[in-house]
Write an enzyme that holds these catalytic residues in place. Structure first.
Site, PDB file in Angstrom:
ATOM      1  N   VAL A  54      36.928 -33.177 -41.853  1.00 26.17           N
ATOM      2  CA  VAL A  54      35.958 -32.583 -42.776  1.00 26.17           C
ATOM      3  C   VAL A  54      34.856 -33.599 -43.072  1.00 26.17           C
ATOM      4  O   VAL A  54      34.806 -34.684 -42.496  1.00 26.17           O
ATOM      5  CB  VAL A  54      36.642 -32.101 -44.073  1.00 26.17           C
ATOM      6  CG1 VAL A  54      37.727 -31.081 -43.755  1.00 26.17           C
ATOM      7  CG2 VAL A  54      37.232 -33.269 -44.862  1.00 26.17           C
ATOM      8  N   ASN A  92      32.818 -49.854 -35.301  1.00 25.91           N
ATOM      9  CA  ASN A  92      31.641 -49.727 -36.158  1.00 25.91           C
ATOM     10  C   ASN A  92      31.340 -51.027 -36.893  1.00 25.91           C
ATOM     11  O   ASN A  92      30.180 -51.381 -37.113  1.00 25.91           O
ATOM     12  CB  ASN A  92      31.832 -48.590 -37.164  1.00 25.91           C
ATOM     13  CG  ASN A  92      31.633 -47.228 -36.527  1.00 25.91           C
ATOM     14  OD1 ASN A  92      30.999 -47.111 -35.479  1.00 25.91           O
ATOM     15  ND2 ASN A  92      32.188 -46.197 -37.145  1.00 25.91           N
ATOM     16  N   ASP A 104      39.171 -23.837 -41.391  1.00 27.23           N
ATOM     17  CA  ASP A 104      38.097 -24.246 -42.299  1.00 27.23           C
ATOM     18  C   ASP A 104      38.107 -23.295 -43.486  1.00 27.23           C
ATOM     19  O   ASP A 104      38.958 -22.396 -43.567  1.00 27.23           O
ATOM     20  CB  ASP A 104      36.730 -24.282 -41.601  1.00 27.23           C
ATOM     21  CG  ASP A 104      35.869 -25.424 -42.141  1.00 27.23           C
ATOM     22  OD1 ASP A 104      35.700 -25.499 -43.381  1.00 27.23           O
ATOM     23  OD2 ASP A 104      35.372 -26.245 -41.342  1.00 27.23           O
ATOM     24  N   HIS A 106      40.388 -42.021 -35.315  1.00 22.07           N
ATOM     25  CA  HIS A 106      38.926 -42.022 -35.264  1.00 22.07           C
ATOM     26  C   HIS A 106      38.453 -41.716 -33.848  1.00 22.07           C
ATOM     27  O   HIS A 106      38.425 -42.578 -32.983  1.00 22.07           O
ATOM     28  CB  HIS A 106      38.382 -43.373 -35.739  1.00 22.07           C
ATOM     29  CG  HIS A 106      36.884 -43.470 -35.653  1.00 22.07           C
ATOM     30  ND1 HIS A 106      36.215 -44.657 -35.497  1.00 22.07           N
ATOM     31  CD2 HIS A 106      35.924 -42.510 -35.711  1.00 22.07           C
ATOM     32  CE1 HIS A 106      34.919 -44.424 -35.453  1.00 22.07           C
ATOM     33  NE2 HIS A 106      34.722 -43.130 -35.577  1.00 22.07           N
ATOM     34  N   GLU A 135      40.365 -44.814 -32.098  1.00 21.82           N
ATOM     35  CA  GLU A 135      40.949 -45.845 -32.945  1.00 21.82           C
ATOM     36  C   GLU A 135      42.091 -45.228 -33.758  1.00 21.82           C
ATOM     37  O   GLU A 135      41.874 -44.262 -34.491  1.00 21.82           O
ATOM     38  CB  GLU A 135      39.900 -46.429 -33.891  1.00 21.82           C
ATOM     39  CG  GLU A 135      38.862 -47.292 -33.207  1.00 21.82           C
ATOM     40  CD  GLU A 135      37.828 -47.845 -34.169  1.00 21.82           C
ATOM     41  OE1 GLU A 135      37.422 -49.009 -34.022  1.00 21.82           O
ATOM     42  OE2 GLU A 135      37.407 -47.108 -35.093  1.00 21.82           O
ATOM     43  N   SER A 148      35.452 -42.120 -39.935  1.00 24.39           N
ATOM     44  CA  SER A 148      34.873 -43.178 -39.111  1.00 24.39           C
ATOM     45  C   SER A 148      34.771 -44.495 -39.864  1.00 24.39           C
ATOM     46  O   SER A 148      34.483 -45.525 -39.255  1.00 24.39           O
ATOM     47  CB  SER A 148      33.479 -42.768 -38.617  1.00 24.39           C
ATOM     48  OG  SER A 148      32.631 -42.467 -39.709  1.00 24.39           O
ATOM     49  N   LYS A 202      38.162 -35.581 -48.713  1.00 25.04           N
ATOM     50  CA  LYS A 202      39.297 -35.852 -47.827  1.00 25.04           C
ATOM     51  C   LYS A 202      40.599 -35.970 -48.622  1.00 25.04           C
ATOM     52  O   LYS A 202      41.649 -35.460 -48.207  1.00 25.04           O
ATOM     53  CB  LYS A 202      39.036 -37.116 -47.007  1.00 25.04           C
ATOM     54  CG  LYS A 202      37.956 -36.942 -45.934  1.00 25.04           C
ATOM     55  CD  LYS A 202      37.766 -38.204 -45.114  1.00 25.04           C
ATOM     56  CE  LYS A 202      36.639 -38.064 -44.102  1.00 25.04           C
ATOM     57  NZ  LYS A 202      36.944 -37.124 -43.005  1.00 25.04           N
ATOM     58  N   ASN A 245      32.022 -39.591 -30.991  1.00 23.87           N
ATOM     59  CA  ASN A 245      31.223 -38.416 -30.641  1.00 23.87           C
ATOM     60  C   ASN A 245      30.325 -38.729 -29.438  1.00 23.87           C
ATOM     61  O   ASN A 245      29.684 -39.774 -29.422  1.00 23.87           O
ATOM     62  CB  ASN A 245      30.374 -38.025 -31.858  1.00 23.87           C
ATOM     63  CG  ASN A 245      29.714 -36.675 -31.694  1.00 23.87           C
ATOM     64  OD1 ASN A 245      30.195 -35.816 -30.969  1.00 23.87           O
ATOM     65  ND2 ASN A 245      28.578 -36.495 -32.340  1.00 23.87           N
TER      66      ASN A 245
END
Length: 725
Positions: A402, A502, A345, A452, A464, A431, A409, A455
């Site tokens: 991130v 989603n 990071d 993907h 995915e 996502s 990204k 959580n």
């Protein structure tokens, strides 16, 4: 003697001890199939005819002991007589093993599940290797079945009625140490000492030394040692499963089999077990759950998604960019599976925070006996925390995790392309954002895809794998194999708004918000969804995910909504402004305290509630159910129609694993088949007339309904069979 069999090997040592080793050909894990059973019958005949001093049953495969019966074969059972023959064969074989005159020892490592544990229960003793790979249990209820080779009778008598009921009704598995604590195995041994300990254990049996098994205490004696106490235990178990018994008939069936053995006789218990299994194997619930199991196995093969010409590259070292909740969760999962991982990071403070998350997750796993302390320490050693680019230089795969902003990204991917070699595969944990646009920031978009994760990473099974417009098949194969290696289930999807899960979920959640705005209490909305079989209602689900995340994701669906975004984005934005971010903030649609859901907040309570009496409420619940579930089915059909995935089974598997969609129903498209596509179209047309164009049936739904077709066909079933042969 050693050359007589294909799947079993026999050796007799100087002590007169015979070792029978399982190595079932053509499969990664040992399973019981017809050939193995025939060979084992012949082995038992030899042992009966020429009894050794003792027999050790073990596996030659590093992957484990016995994973149970061949699910593919069980799914093929076509008649009650066929089922009874298989059950009778198993009962008779294990009874003969149980009656062998010499000590019999099952030496267990890795999975010992279902029929594998039933086999071990027929042995006089059990010894297990104490590591994270060893799992022991009877998970048949997860397939809509019950143990069929004596497990309902032998397990509760060995470990006690309460423990046996818990294991069978929950389908839970135990570690070696926990199995030893409850008396399921006689000894749990560290991996380094396993072979020596097995021989020592056998020597002790040969000299006549007894084995001490754990006692059950005064309460155990009172509850399990008397008919009155056992009655209390059975009544308690019946109450515990009551809410799920309708949807999962294996639960009361298992209870009836166990109770028959305890209340009447062992013989009647075995007969009841066989009768209940024979009835269950043909139920829609068992068929759906077995198919989901086979679909999981199919999804984990790279050849399911790309040609076998494209071989996956090995991810020997992985890097994760982003040390937040998702990044730390992914890094911990990778490390736990023995793969070195660098976690990066922008500064050391954020990296240190990520490491604390990893340490907490790993410590929790160790405290729950998911892994040993030494395995936990080894996993932590696999993680290299850093704020520099250097430790990422030799990574085969980099996963970006991130903040969910395309500009950020793209900047990260631009830097990754500059810092890493041309052969590195780059994946985004986005996502909902476009993987294709993110890949444009790199000179090799063919090696960029989406991964993907859901959580919390350590609990959710689905990943995915998102194919961008230029992602090549080698990259897809590599990512599918990587997901399999870390113990998850990949589903390859096209790069489109919301990907698969989603996108299908959004109309369901949006309709729930509409219902509250229209005057239906949010608790009623959630209760209807749970009654349908969902693990939680749509409003509580948003709280779990995070209202802010739901808000971000909902904004990506604008290209699909034809100008009608529904009330959810606006409602979520207002909740975010109010600080009602869901469970993590202590309130969203509900209040949360000490990790428990409390009262609904104003966001779940309609401003003008509909005045509905009890009878009217019963009527309206059916309408609420249709308004929630039909948009989900309709969107699933649209995803199939538009090629987000190409197979109906992949839609169903993803929704069950990614959202908890009622597993006993088999997924949204199989649910549509069960209702009847003509009925679904007819109901959607009625909803469209009453509530607007968002209920317009997908063209694919109309076409299949008109032809009298379903989504899951016999051809699909045959494809599953071919994959597992």
């Amino acid at each position: 003697m050693a050359d007589e069999f294909r799947h079993l090997q026999l050796e007799r040592d100087a002590r007169g001890v015979t070792t029978v080793s399982f190595d079932v050909k053509g499969v990664p894990l040992n399973i019981f199939n017809e050939e193995v059973v025939r060979e084992l019958q012949q082995v038992v005949e030899q042992l009966e005819r020429d009894a050794p001093k003792a027999v050790i049953f073990r596996s030659s495969k590093a992957s484990g002991f016995l994973a149970g019966a061949d699910v593919h074969r069980i799914r093929q059972i076509e008649s009650e007589s066929e089922a009874r023959f298989i059950l009778t064969t198993g009962h008779e074989l294990l009874d003969r093993i149980e009656r062998l005159s010499c000590p019999t020892i099952a030496a267990i490592h890795g999975p010992c599940l279902g029929g594998g544990l039933e086999f071990a229960l027929a042995c006089r003793y059990r010894i297990a290797r104490n590591d994270s790979q060893t799992r022991i249990g009877l998970p048949e209820v997860m397939l809509g079945l019950i143990p069929g080779w004596g497990g309902t009778q032998r397990l509760p008598r060995l470990v006690g009625l309460r423990q046996g009921l818990r294991m069978i009704l929950e389908g839970s598995t135990l570690t070696a140490s926990k199995a030893a604590a409850v008396g399921l195995v006689d000894l749990a041994v560290p991996p380094d000492d396993f072979d020596t300990a097995v021989n020592r254990f056998v020597d002790d049996r040969l000299t006549g030394r007894s084995v001490r098994r754990p006692g059950r205490g005064l309460l155990g004696i009172l509850l399990e040692g008397t008919s009155l106490g056992r009655g209390v235990v059975f009544r308690t178990a019946r109450k515990k499963i009551a809410k799920r018994a309708r949807d999962y008939p294996a639960l009361p069936a298992a209870l009836r089999a166990i109770e028959a053995g305890f209340r009447q006789s062992r013989a009647l218990g075995f007969a009841t077990e066989a009768e209940e299994f024979t009835r269950l194997v043909f139920t829609p619930t068992a068929r759906n759950l077995m198919d989901l199991f086979l679909q999981r196995e199919r999804a984990r093969k790279p050849s399911t998604w790309v040609s076998e010409d494209h071989k996956p590259a090995s991810a020997r070292k992985v890097a994760v960019v982003g040390a937040g909740v998702m990044g730390a969760g992914i890094a911990q999962l990778v490390a736990l599976n023995g793969i070195p991982v660098a976690m990066k990071d922008i500064n050391n403070e954020i990296v240190a925070s990520g490491m604390k998350k990893i340490e907490a997750l790993t410590s929790e796993a160790a405290s729950k006996n998911v892994l040993s302390r030494s395995e936990a320490d080894a996993a932590l050693r696999n993680v290299t925390p850093t704020s520099e680019w250097g430790p990422l230089a030799d990574a085969d795969l980099v996963i970006e995790a991130v903040i969910e902003r395309e500009d950020v990204k793209r900047a990260v991917f631009r830097q990754l392309a500059e810092q890493l070699g041309d052969s590195t595969v780059l994946a985004s944990n986005t996502s909902a954002l476009s993987v294709t646009r993110i890949a444009e920031a790199t000179p090799h978009p063919e090696r960029v895809a989406g991964l993907h994760f859901f959580n919390p990473v350590h609990r959710m099974h689905l990943v995915e794998v998102v194919r961008g417009r230029l992602t090549n098949d080698d990259t897809v194969a590599t990512l599918v194999e990587f997901v399999r290696k870390i113990g998850k289930v990949p589903v390859v999807v096209a790069d489109s708004p919301g990907f698969l899960v989603n996108r299908i979920l959004f109309p369901y959640i949006d309709e729930a918000v509409r219902l509250v705005i229209e005057g239906v209490d949010g608790r009623s909305v959630d209760e209807v969804a749970k009654r349908f079989g969902m693990p939680m209602g749509p409003l509580e689900l948003v709280d779990q995910v995070g209202v802010d995340i739901a808000s971000d994701v909902s904004s990506t669906f604008a290209p699909l909504r034809r100008g009608d975004m529904g009330p959810s984005p606006e409602r979520f934005a207002a909740m975010v402004k109010d600080g009602a971010l869901g469970k993590k903030a202590g309130r969203g649609f509900y209040e949360y305290r000490n990790d428990r859901r409390g009262k609904p907040t104003r966001w779940a309570i309609p401003e003008q509630p509909k005045g509905m009496g009890i009878e009217a409420d019963k009527v309206s619940m059916s309408l609420i159910e249709k308004r929630l579930i039909y948009p989900l089915i309709n969107e699933a059909a649209k995803c199939l129609q538009e090629g987000v995935v190409h197979d109906a089974w992949a839609v169903d598997l993803a929704m069950v694993l990614g959202t908890g969609f009622a597993p006993f129903r088999g997924g949204p498209l199989r649910t549509a088949d069960a209702i009847g596509l003509a009925s679904v179209v007819r109901d959607l047309d009625a909803l469209r007339a009453a509530h607007g164009d968002r209920f317009e049936p997908a063209a694919l739904l109309r076409t299949k309904a008109a032809k009298g077709e379903g989504f899951i066909t016999e051809e699909t079933r045959r494809e599953h069979e071919e994959v597992h042969q």
